[in-house]
Design an enzyme around this catalytic site. Structure first.
Site, short mmCIF file in Angstrom:
data_model
loop_
_atom_site.label_atom_id
_atom_site.label_comp_id
_atom_site.label_asym_id
_atom_site.label_seq_id
_atom_site.Cartn_x
_atom_site.Cartn_y
_atom_site.Cartn_z
N GLY A 9 96.40 -8.55 96.23
CA GLY A 9 96.71 -9.64 95.31
C GLY A 9 97.92 -10.40 95.82
N CYS A 10 98.76 -10.81 94.93
CA CYS A 10 99.97 -11.57 95.26
C CYS A 10 100.85 -10.77 96.22
CB CYS A 10 100.72 -11.85 93.96
SG CYS A 10 102.40 -12.42 94.17
#
Length: 179
Positions: A9-10
């Site tokens: 993800g991020c």
């Protein structure tokens, strides 16, 4: 020293987690797995480059094993949501492992198989070929230690991940061993 590359993800979030792991010497945020050379953050966020936001970490295998890193990776993000982590949606936020050799590939396959029964939904983490690495722009590096402390998104997402790390892997957390 050895190297591992993960996309969870991020990259601000995964960088913050792995910066707190004993035996991890360096974490760099960047882009990998796509087709565009030297992408920018804006291009990757657009979702058309094929790249994932990822981290490349350098670690001491005498202190923390690759298997331990995989366990931390799977515990501190959701490997069951395809191309999504929380509010971040798109292939650039996919859950992926980019093994640096056959031993890492085998360990990643084993970790996915081991974890398959522990999640309510199937694990969708991919194991992808190691691809060219493009470091993210300087302002993304060590983000949680600076600007991230003032970013509402980071303040909502990163502390729970760090709490999970420090609870589940207290002996592996730099902060937990100091407290």
């Amino acid at each position: 020293m050895e190297t591992a590359t993960f996309a969870g993800g991020c990259f601000w979030c995964t960088e913050a987690v792995f910066n707190d792991v004993i035996g991890v010497e360096k974490v760099e945020s960047g882009y990998t797995g796509g087709h565009l050379a030297d992408p920018t953050y804006k291009q990757v966020c657009g979702g058309d480059t094929g790249h994932a936001e990822a981290i490349r970490l350098t670690y001491d295998p005498g202190v923390v094993s690759y298997e331990d890193l995989l366990e931390i990776f799977f515990t501190t993000h959701d490997p069951t949501t395809l191309n999504r982590q929380g509010n971040d949606v798109g292939t650039q936020y996919r859950s992926a492992i980019f093994p640096h050799d056959d031993a890492q590939r085998a360990a990643a396959e084993a970790a996915i198989a081991r974890g398959a029964g522990g999640w309510p939904n199937p694990i969708v983490t991919t194991i992808e070929p190691l691809a060219d690495w493009y470091p993210a722009e300087d302002y993304h590096q060590e983000y949680w230690g600076g600007e991230g402390q003032r970013n509402p998104y980071c303040l909502a997402v990163i502390p729970p991940k760090l709490q999970k790390l420090r609870k589940s892997f207290a002996a592996r957390s730099k902060a937990a061993t100091v407290a």
